[in-house]
Structures are given as C-alpha cells and as structure tokens.
Enzyme design. Structure first.
Site, mmCIF file in Angstrom:
data_model
loop_
_atom_site.group_PDB
_atom_site.id
_atom_site.type_symbol
_atom_site.label_atom_id
_atom_site.label_comp_id
_atom_site.label_asym_id
_atom_site.label_seq_id
_atom_site.Cartn_x
_atom_site.Cartn_y
_atom_site.Cartn_z
ATOM 1 C CB THR A 245 -6.192 3.375 4.747
ATOM 2 O OG1 THR A 245 -5.453 2.441 3.962
ATOM 3 C CG2 THR A 245 -6.134 4.724 4.069
ATOM 4 C CG ASP B 164 -1.663 4.328 -0.835
ATOM 5 O OD1 ASP B 164 -2.554 5.098 -1.230
ATOM 6 O OD2 ASP B 164 -1.896 3.220 -0.336
#
Length: 524
Positions: free
Chosen positions: A92, A385
C-alpha cells in the site's frame, strides 16, 4: 470578456492552477508515507481528535484512511492504496510512493513544455516494458512443494520485515504459512480467525488448530463436551419483554400480572422444547439467553453459549457447517453444526471456548499476545498483510525478488526501451525509469545509508548481468536477493506498477477542477 456562470460559492481552477493543485496534493501525500517504506521505515502515531484514541502504525493503507483530505488528487492516491490493500493486502505504501514519484517526474516534464498527453503515451510504453521485464524475471516453484513452501516463508519474512513483527519474523512467517496452507488453495481468510489478548510478549502468540470463540459457557453447563451437535441461532431468549414496540399493559391486580408472567414463561418453555427437539447438545445464540431458558436448557443437558456477536455466529456457522436458525418449527429443515470437542480454555486471565475437529478442517485461530493494545493491533495488521499476500501467492504462484531488485530490473528494461522510442515520448519513458529507481533510493534513505552510492552500484550490478542484485539493508551493501531469500509476490509487484501508472495518468489528464457549492442546511 470573462463571465462567471458558477454558483455563489462554487469555485473553478483551470489549466496550470488545476495541474499544480493536483501535483502538490499527490506529492505531499507521497512524502508523508515514504518514510514508512522498507525494513527500516518509521512509524506514525494517528490520534483521534474526538476520542483521543491513538494508533501506532507504519501500514500505508491505515495511515491514508485516517487522514481527512480536501485535495482531489490526494484522494485518488488514497483510493489506489485501498484497492491495493483489498486486492493483494500489502504494497500500500509502495503504490502511493510510486504514483507520487511518477507525478514528480511529470511535473518536471510539463515545466519543459511537454504536453501531458505525450507524457501519458511515454508512461504507457514504459509501463508495458516494465511489466514484461517483471514477468520474465518471475519464478514459479509450485511444482516442487518443498521449494514452494520456502518461497512462501520468504515472502512472509519479506512482508513482515517492514512491520512491528520484524524482530520475530522467522517465527511469525512460519505461523502465517502454516495457517494459509491449511486453507488448501482458498483465499477466504474468514477461516483464519485472529484473537487479540493483551499480555505476555509477541512470541507468546500461537496458531491453534480449531475455532476459538471469545465468550464463556453458560451456568450449570459442562466445561467440556465431545461429539457436539450445534444449533446456531439468532433469536430472542428473554421472558420479560412484550415484542411489540411501544406496547403497554395495564393490570388491575397482582394476580393478573402473575398470569401474564406465567403465560410468558409457558411461551418460553415451549420454545425451549422446540429447540431441544432438534436433538442437539449445544445451543449458541447471537442474543442474550435469560436465566429461565438457560436453566431449562441446562436441565435437558444442552450446553449454552450466549451473546456470540454477529461476526462470531457467522464464522461459527462457516466452520462448523451449520446454518443460523431463527425459527424452530421444522427441525428436519435445519442444518446442524458438528465438531468433535468443545472445551473452555484460559488465555492470560480470560476464559474462551475452543471448538476442535470442526467440519471445515482448514479453520484455525491465531492468538496474538503483546504488551499493549497498540502493539497487538499493529501485530494484527502486520499478520493480516502477510496472510493476504500468502493466500494470493497460493493462487498466483509466481514470485519476484524484493529489496529494490525488481524495481531496478524494470528500470533498466525501461531505459533500454527508451533508446528505441522516437520523439518527446522518449523523455517520458526515461522519466518513468527514474521514478522506478526512486523506490530503492527511498529504501536506502530510510535506513540512513548513502542512497546515491548504493543505487548507482545497484544499477551497475544489473547492467553487469547480476539480475538478482538488490539492497541488503542489514549490511548496507549490494547483495544477491535470491541467496538472502528476499522474495515478494509477483502479483503484488505487478499490481503496484499497474495501479500507480494508471493513477498518475488519470491525474495528468486533469486540466480543470470544479468544486460544487456547499449544501446549505435550512434553519428549522
């Protein structure tokens, strides 16, 4: 002759002003998150103005979601970061930084009087060349289970090395790989539950094969039960409320009140009889179970679990194979959940319920421990993640090298492509290459190393044929990423380049920003 056709408070920014506003917003956002990039990235503290609650994180998506923005271009970068988080789960920060660097290069080109459409054409040529080079460098070990597991462990270690779990990345990478391999190729992370309990240290965290519910077993019920047949329900089990909103009952004597109560109790008794007719020994309800129905169920030898909130009930239904029931008239149509053993366990000072041998064999629970709420929350984000990236890699099994290696590889390929492009587009292609080289530069800067020296040596190594050369952040030198085991998901790298170049193109096309008149609230 100029004439204002917009409403009183509506505003318009044209041409250079609109473009400048877009660039300023996007670059500011890129500069904000770029210090969190890489294994030596720094954390940010996010403090809520209303509640005073704080979050300590270096997760790009979490930081960007928390910021209140007014700039339109900055909001586009936040959106691509959210898409990256939903699509792959990691990268991200990288996608936001790369988009910002592409716009930084575009700003220089526009200052040289190169038209935005020419820059976009150049960026498209460069993006195609970069993705082709990335695909050629990708390796697929899915045919060899031992090598593929090692790839997954390396990807988890690389993902976790930039998070709060970096000190214990070997422990957590194996834990994450074990959890994902239990899914047997599924990308449904609902089967992996994460429970956070403050106390102990991070390495006290563990993977439990089964489903753990953060609730307690009802009064007078056994604390251990084998061969459970579970009815999962979402129904009211209280006896002192009339179920018509706003209804009132007036009585002229206590006898009438006793009659009402008796009728309510009889109604609840018949409901309990209907529940027991399902041939179950465990009843899990989303809502509260009051004392009277709880005692009736306990007398019939049925273990009760109350107030298993909606998420708990949904997940329990998923892993035990049962359906959530609201009515109990047709036991033959209700699908019951199954599990081999239900028992009460203690984690720290809290009692929880563990379901072992559930119907969905891939279900498991990760119990996270840590010294503070902020530490446990950040550990959960880090582990999420890693689990997301691993579940995507099980599906798209190719892997690429990390440590700035893939970016430099793409940058060299784009440089070579630029030599074959004619006209001003070639300058834009070179600018794309320079933007890609900024990622290893930022990695080195964040670690406090001399980025100019390291990145120039890295580029020389790639032109010298060392296609696996990357930045070794522990030693501050150039190393072989393949030998160091610094690998990343091919899908992640590909998505970063695609999203960043598309977002940069979209912002470059802007030549006018119109802001609507704020909606006025009428005084009552």
């Amino acid at each position: 002759m100029s004439m204002n056709i917009l409403g009183a408070e509506a505003t318009e920014e044209k041409a250079e002003n609109a473009r400048l506003s877009s660039f300023v917003g996007a670059l500011a956002l890129g500069d904000l998150v770029k210090s969190t990039l890489g294994p030596k990235g720094m954390n940010k503290i996010l403090q809520s103005a209303s509640t005073g609650e704080i979050n300590v994180t270096n997760d790009g998506a979490t930081i960007l979601k928390a910021i209140q923005l007014d700039n339109a271009a900055a909001k586009i970068l936040v959106n691509i970061s959210k898409v990256q988080d939903d699509e792959v789960g990691d990268g991200t920060t990288s996608v936001c930084v790369l988009a910002a660097e592409l716009l930084r290069e575009a700003e220089k080109l526009i200052a040289q009087r190169i038209h935005p459409q020419t820059i976009i054409e150049g960026y498209r040529i460069a993006s195609a060349a970069a993705l082709e080079a990335l695909e050629k460098s990708a390796v697929d070990n899915s045919a060899d289970p031992v090598k593929f597991r090692q790839d997954l462990v390396n990807i988890a270690r690389t993902t976790l090395s930039s998070k709060v779990l970096s000190q214990d990345k070997n422990y957590f990478s194996n834990l994450a790989v074990d959890a994902v391999l239990r899914l047997k190729g599924s990308t449904d992370l609902d089967h992996i539950q994460i429970i956070k309990k403050v106390g102990g240290k991070l390495t006290d965290s563990y993977l439990d094969e089964g489903f753990i519910l953060d609730k307690t077993i009802g009064v007078n019920c056994p604390k251990r039960l084998e061969n459970a047949k579970i009815l999962i329900a979402n129904t009211s089990m209280d006896t002192d409320k009339i179920k018509i909103f706003g209804a009132r009952v007036k009585v002229d004597s206590t006898g009438k009140l006793a009659e009402l109560e008796r009728a309510e109790r009889e109604k609840m008794k018949s409901k309990v009889e209907a529940i027991a007719a399902h041939g179950i020994n465990v009843f899990v309800n989303r809502q509260l179970i009051y004392n009277y129905p709880e005692s009736l169920l306990a007398e019939k030898g049925i273990l009760t679990i109350e107030h298993a909130d909606f998420e708990g009930v949904e997940r329990l239904s998923l892993v035990t194979g049962g359906e959530i029931a609201s009515t109990f008239d047709r036991p033959d149509l209700v699908k019951l959940g199954q599990c081999d053993l239900i028992e009460e366990i203690i984690i720290g000072e809290d009692k929880l319920i563990k379901f072992s041998g559930v119907a969905a064999g891939q279900a498991c629970t990760v119990v996270l421990r840590g010294s503070t709420h902020q530490m446990v929350d950040e550990a959960e984000r880090s582990l999420h993640d890693a689990l997301s990236v691993l579940s995507q890699t099980v599906k798209e099994t190719r892997v690429a090298l990390g440590g700035g290696c893939a970016e430099m590889l793409m940058s060299c390929a784009v440089d070579n492509e630029a030599k074959r492009v004619m006209g001003k587009k070639a300058i834009a292609v070179e600018a794309f290459s320079h933007a890609l080289r900024q990622l290893p530069t930022i990695l080195a800067d964040n670690a406090g190393y001399d980025s100019s020296d390291l990145v120039s040596r890295l580029r020389a190594a790639h032109y010298d044929g060392q296609s696996d050369a990357g930045l070794d952040m522990d030693q501050g030198t150039i190393g072989s990423m393949r030998q160091l085991g610094i690998t990343e998901s091919y899908k992640l790298k590909r998505q970063v380049v695609l999203s960043a170049s598309e977002a940069a193109e979209m912002i470059l096309r802007v030549d006018d920003i119109l802001r609507a008149t704020p909606r006025k609230r009428e005084a009552v």
